[in-house]
Write a protein that holds these residues in place. Sequence first.
Motif, PDB file in Angstrom:
ATOM      1  N   HIS A 142       0.726  -1.078  -0.127  1.00 17.49           N
ATOM      2  CA  HIS A 142      -0.055  -0.063  -0.028  1.00 17.49           C
ATOM      3  C   HIS A 142       0.850   1.387  -0.255  1.00 17.49           C
ATOM      4  O   HIS A 142       0.641   2.289  -0.958  1.00 17.49           O
ATOM      5  CB  HIS A 142      -0.934  -0.002   1.175  1.00 17.49           C
ATOM      6  CG  HIS A 142      -1.952   1.349   1.333  1.00 17.49           C
ATOM      7  ND1 HIS A 142      -2.144   1.643   2.601  1.00 17.49           N
ATOM      8  CD2 HIS A 142      -2.539   1.939   0.295  1.00 17.49           C
ATOM      9  CE1 HIS A 142      -3.039   2.850   2.230  1.00 17.49           C
ATOM     10  NE2 HIS A 142      -3.053   2.828   0.960  1.00 17.49           N
ATOM     11  N   ARG A 152      -2.932   2.812  -5.143  1.00 18.20           N
ATOM     12  CA  ARG A 152      -4.382   2.980  -4.791  1.00 18.20           C
ATOM     13  C   ARG A 152      -5.375   1.768  -4.784  1.00 18.20           C
ATOM     14  O   ARG A 152      -5.603   0.987  -5.796  1.00 18.20           O
ATOM     15  CB  ARG A 152      -4.762   3.863  -6.107  1.00 18.20           C
ATOM     16  CG  ARG A 152      -4.555   5.254  -6.130  1.00 18.20           C
ATOM     17  CD  ARG A 152      -4.405   6.074  -7.320  1.00 18.20           C
ATOM     18  NE  ARG A 152      -3.681   5.659  -8.381  1.00 18.20           N
ATOM     19  CZ  ARG A 152      -3.608   5.293  -9.612  1.00 18.20           C
ATOM     20  NH1 ARG A 152      -5.192   5.422  -9.996  1.00 18.20           N
ATOM     21  NH2 ARG A 152      -3.071   4.803 -10.623  1.00 18.20           N
ATOM     22  N   VAL A 153      -5.286   1.203  -3.387  1.00 18.89           N
ATOM     23  CA  VAL A 153      -5.800  -0.128  -3.394  1.00 18.89           C
ATOM     24  C   VAL A 153      -7.154  -0.332  -3.777  1.00 18.89           C
ATOM     25  O   VAL A 153      -7.706  -1.195  -4.409  1.00 18.89           O
ATOM     26  CB  VAL A 153      -5.671  -0.535  -1.786  1.00 18.89           C
ATOM     27  CG1 VAL A 153      -6.285  -2.040  -1.500  1.00 18.89           C
ATOM     28  CG2 VAL A 153      -4.063  -0.721  -1.369  1.00 18.89           C
ATOM     29  N   ALA A 154      -8.148   0.671  -3.546  1.00 14.41           N
ATOM     30  CA  ALA A 154      -9.532   0.695  -3.829  1.00 14.41           C
ATOM     31  C   ALA A 154      -9.593   0.523  -5.326  1.00 14.41           C
ATOM     32  O   ALA A 154     -10.376  -0.167  -5.881  1.00 14.41           O
ATOM     33  CB  ALA A 154     -10.330   1.839  -3.281  1.00 14.41           C
ATOM     34  N   ASP A 155      -8.875   1.281  -6.169  1.00 16.35           N
ATOM     35  CA  ASP A 155      -8.772   1.240  -7.430  1.00 16.35           C
ATOM     36  C   ASP A 155      -8.439  -0.068  -7.894  1.00 16.35           C
ATOM     37  O   ASP A 155      -8.843  -0.814  -9.016  1.00 16.35           O
ATOM     38  CB  ASP A 155      -7.865   2.360  -8.101  1.00 16.35           C
ATOM     39  CG  ASP A 155      -8.678   3.547  -8.145  1.00 16.35           C
ATOM     40  OD1 ASP A 155      -9.770   3.709  -7.805  1.00 16.35           O
ATOM     41  OD2 ASP A 155      -7.824   4.625  -8.311  1.00 16.35           O
ATOM     42  N   ARG A 157      -8.621  -2.847  -6.349  1.00 21.44           N
ATOM     43  CA  ARG A 157      -9.821  -3.994  -5.988  1.00 21.44           C
ATOM     44  C   ARG A 157     -10.831  -3.956  -7.064  1.00 21.44           C
ATOM     45  O   ARG A 157     -11.380  -4.802  -7.636  1.00 21.44           O
ATOM     46  CB  ARG A 157     -10.547  -3.706  -4.657  1.00 21.44           C
ATOM     47  CG  ARG A 157     -11.592  -4.334  -4.208  1.00 21.44           C
ATOM     48  CD  ARG A 157     -11.274  -5.831  -4.041  1.00 21.44           C
ATOM     49  NE  ARG A 157     -11.473  -6.771  -4.855  1.00 21.44           N
ATOM     50  CZ  ARG A 157     -10.948  -8.007  -4.768  1.00 21.44           C
ATOM     51  NH1 ARG A 157     -10.428  -8.480  -3.485  1.00 21.44           N
ATOM     52  NH2 ARG A 157     -10.797  -8.932  -5.873  1.00 21.44           N
ATOM     53  N   ARG A 158     -11.294  -2.519  -7.677  1.00 23.75           N
ATOM     54  CA  ARG A 158     -12.208  -2.593  -8.721  1.00 23.75           C
ATOM     55  C   ARG A 158     -11.839  -3.195  -9.957  1.00 23.75           C
ATOM     56  O   ARG A 158     -12.408  -3.931 -10.685  1.00 23.75           O
ATOM     57  CB  ARG A 158     -12.580  -1.076  -8.889  1.00 23.75           C
ATOM     58  CG  ARG A 158     -13.697  -0.402  -7.914  1.00 23.75           C
ATOM     59  CD  ARG A 158     -14.048   0.883  -8.143  1.00 23.75           C
ATOM     60  NE  ARG A 158     -12.771   1.935  -8.147  1.00 23.75           N
ATOM     61  CZ  ARG A 158     -12.824   2.458  -6.858  1.00 23.75           C
ATOM     62  NH1 ARG A 158     -13.635   2.457  -5.683  1.00 23.75           N
ATOM     63  NH2 ARG A 158     -11.828   3.541  -6.802  1.00 23.75           N
ATOM     64  N   TYR A 182      -7.415   3.590   5.407  1.00 22.84           N
ATOM     65  CA  TYR A 182      -7.122   2.354   4.880  1.00 22.84           C
ATOM     66  C   TYR A 182      -8.492   1.504   5.382  1.00 22.84           C
ATOM     67  O   TYR A 182      -8.861   1.653   6.567  1.00 22.84           O
ATOM     68  CB  TYR A 182      -5.800   1.535   5.266  1.00 22.84           C
ATOM     69  CG  TYR A 182      -5.769   0.117   4.815  1.00 22.84           C
ATOM     70  CD1 TYR A 182      -5.278   0.029   3.541  1.00 22.84           C
ATOM     71  CD2 TYR A 182      -6.091  -1.017   5.599  1.00 22.84           C
ATOM     72  CE1 TYR A 182      -5.297  -1.302   2.931  1.00 22.84           C
ATOM     73  CE2 TYR A 182      -6.028  -2.053   4.983  1.00 22.84           C
ATOM     74  CZ  TYR A 182      -5.510  -2.500   3.840  1.00 22.84           C
ATOM     75  OH  TYR A 182      -5.467  -3.585   3.277  1.00 22.84           O
ATOM     76  N   ARG A 183      -9.012   0.636   4.498  1.00 24.18           N
ATOM     77  CA  ARG A 183     -10.396   0.211   4.745  1.00 24.18           C
ATOM     78  C   ARG A 183     -10.329  -1.275   4.313  1.00 24.18           C
ATOM     79  O   ARG A 183     -10.664  -1.697   3.205  1.00 24.18           O
ATOM     80  CB  ARG A 183     -11.280   0.819   3.999  1.00 24.18           C
ATOM     81  CG  ARG A 183     -11.286   2.378   4.034  1.00 24.18           C
ATOM     82  CD  ARG A 183     -12.206   3.337   3.322  1.00 24.18           C
ATOM     83  NE  ARG A 183     -12.119   4.647   3.682  1.00 24.18           N
ATOM     84  CZ  ARG A 183     -12.976   5.563   3.223  1.00 24.18           C
ATOM     85  NH1 ARG A 183     -14.239   5.213   2.734  1.00 24.18           N
ATOM     86  NH2 ARG A 183     -12.745   6.748   3.401  1.00 24.18           N
ATOM     87  N   GLU A 186     -13.899  -2.755   3.203  1.00 20.61           N
ATOM     88  CA  GLU A 186     -14.613  -1.885   2.076  1.00 20.61           C
ATOM     89  C   GLU A 186     -14.000  -2.145   0.928  1.00 20.61           C
ATOM     90  O   GLU A 186     -14.581  -2.302  -0.103  1.00 20.61           O
ATOM     91  CB  GLU A 186     -14.769  -0.373   2.412  1.00 20.61           C
ATOM     92  CG  GLU A 186     -15.444   0.543   1.440  1.00 20.61           C
ATOM     93  CD  GLU A 186     -15.457   1.815   1.709  1.00 20.61           C
ATOM     94  OE1 GLU A 186     -15.299   2.933   1.131  1.00 20.61           O
ATOM     95  OE2 GLU A 186     -15.430   2.258   3.135  1.00 20.61           O
ATOM     96  N   TRP A 187     -12.632  -2.125   0.905  1.00 23.67           N
ATOM     97  CA  TRP A 187     -11.709  -2.399  -0.307  1.00 23.67           C
ATOM     98  C   TRP A 187     -11.569  -3.821  -0.709  1.00 23.67           C
ATOM     99  O   TRP A 187     -10.948  -4.333  -1.848  1.00 23.67           O
ATOM    100  CB  TRP A 187     -10.501  -1.827  -0.309  1.00 23.67           C
ATOM    101  CG  TRP A 187     -10.176  -0.188   0.075  1.00 23.67           C
ATOM    102  CD1 TRP A 187     -11.589   0.516  -0.200  1.00 23.67           C
ATOM    103  CD2 TRP A 187      -9.267   0.444   0.332  1.00 23.67           C
ATOM    104  NE1 TRP A 187     -11.013   1.908  -0.129  1.00 23.67           N
ATOM    105  CE2 TRP A 187      -9.900   1.829   0.452  1.00 23.67           C
ATOM    106  CE3 TRP A 187      -8.077   0.464   0.879  1.00 23.67           C
ATOM    107  CZ2 TRP A 187      -9.320   2.965   0.939  1.00 23.67           C
ATOM    108  CZ3 TRP A 187      -7.490   1.392   1.136  1.00 23.67           C
ATOM    109  CH2 TRP A 187      -7.868   2.907   1.361  1.00 23.67           C
TER     110      TRP A 187
END
Length: 390
Positions: A142, A152-155, A157-158, A182-183, A186-187
């Motif tokens: 991260h 960009r961990v959320a990106d 994941r998507r 950090y989530r 959610e991520w």
Amino acid sequence: MTSRTGRHFLQIPGPTNIPDQVLRAISAPTTDHRGPEFAALTTELLASLGPVFGTSGPVVILPGSGTGAWEAALVNTLSTGDRVLCVETGHFATLWQRMAQDLGLYVDFVPGDWRHGAAPEDIAERLAADTVRTIKAVCVVHNETSTGVTSRVADIRRAIDATGHPALLLVDTISSLGSIDYRHDEWGVDVTVAGSQKGLMLPPGLGFNAVSDKALAASRTARLRRSYWDWRPIIEANRRGLFPYTPATNLLYGLAEALRMLEAEGLPAVFARHDRHAAATRTAVQAWGLEVLCADEREYSSSLTAVLLPDDQDADKVREIILERFDMSLGAGLGKLAGRIFRIGHLGHFNDLALAGTLAGVQMGLQLAGVRIDPSGLAAALDILREPHG
């Protein structure tokens, strides 16, 4: 030895400065780690850790460094010969992929320039090409401690979800947990890896794995050898507030105090403070006429700033002068960045005046080393620090 007055400025990106109240907690008398008092402490700790990771699932506390937590993430979820996808974002991402190879895993290593984070599109491309689903896990750092770049961990994941690929997502948050938003849940992260000595404001000695249901399911069929790092006996013993072996008792006292401090400040305020200090540091660097190593402003780290010096300058010489003259330690360049950069840590137990002193020491050290800079850098940072904040 040279006699020093005042405190040493420890401005490496970890281990970080330890608050006095955490030091006092660690120094408390040791209690029976199988008794009711310690069981109550363990139960409280595990409940308090969840919000820091952003998870309602289990968090495993390991007596070891972040490197041990890396290994635990791999050996609990994978089998010999499994294929994993690792992304080269810096020195520590490189070490993690080497560990995976040493454990008997087949590693696809996505090359990088150490100035950018893991690119979601590169990961998606590799996974989409894996039509027979041989890749079992994706490993991402991260916040790369060696470069000051935050992926960009959320990106990511998507991007993984868009391919429909079932690979596990393993994320190293060793220098971001407790400092950068950090989530885990959610991520959609399956295993989050962390250590005690950075945003959690403790000495080295504790590692952590936050674990998803999917990762727990994988652990039931994983065949890499594990004993000390095995999640199963730890999670089982934790249900009773215990550990399957002697835990790092006094570090857990310190962890309880550090978690109380984070809760009292409030995690949004903690993250905002780190963001603000990072912005002030980058402002100083850019006003000096130097270059922040991170090349994408979306990926600027709020834990540390890596400063790239001109080719004719030796970053280690600058660090040496600053240590000798001003009793301040800065992070060295690691791996292929050795001698080219220095790293300013601004994470953990830290405030505006500590940052002002840090940047003053850096500016004076650069000047003494003969690095050509605009001396307005410190003033530019102070303008940011003078602004009111919530």
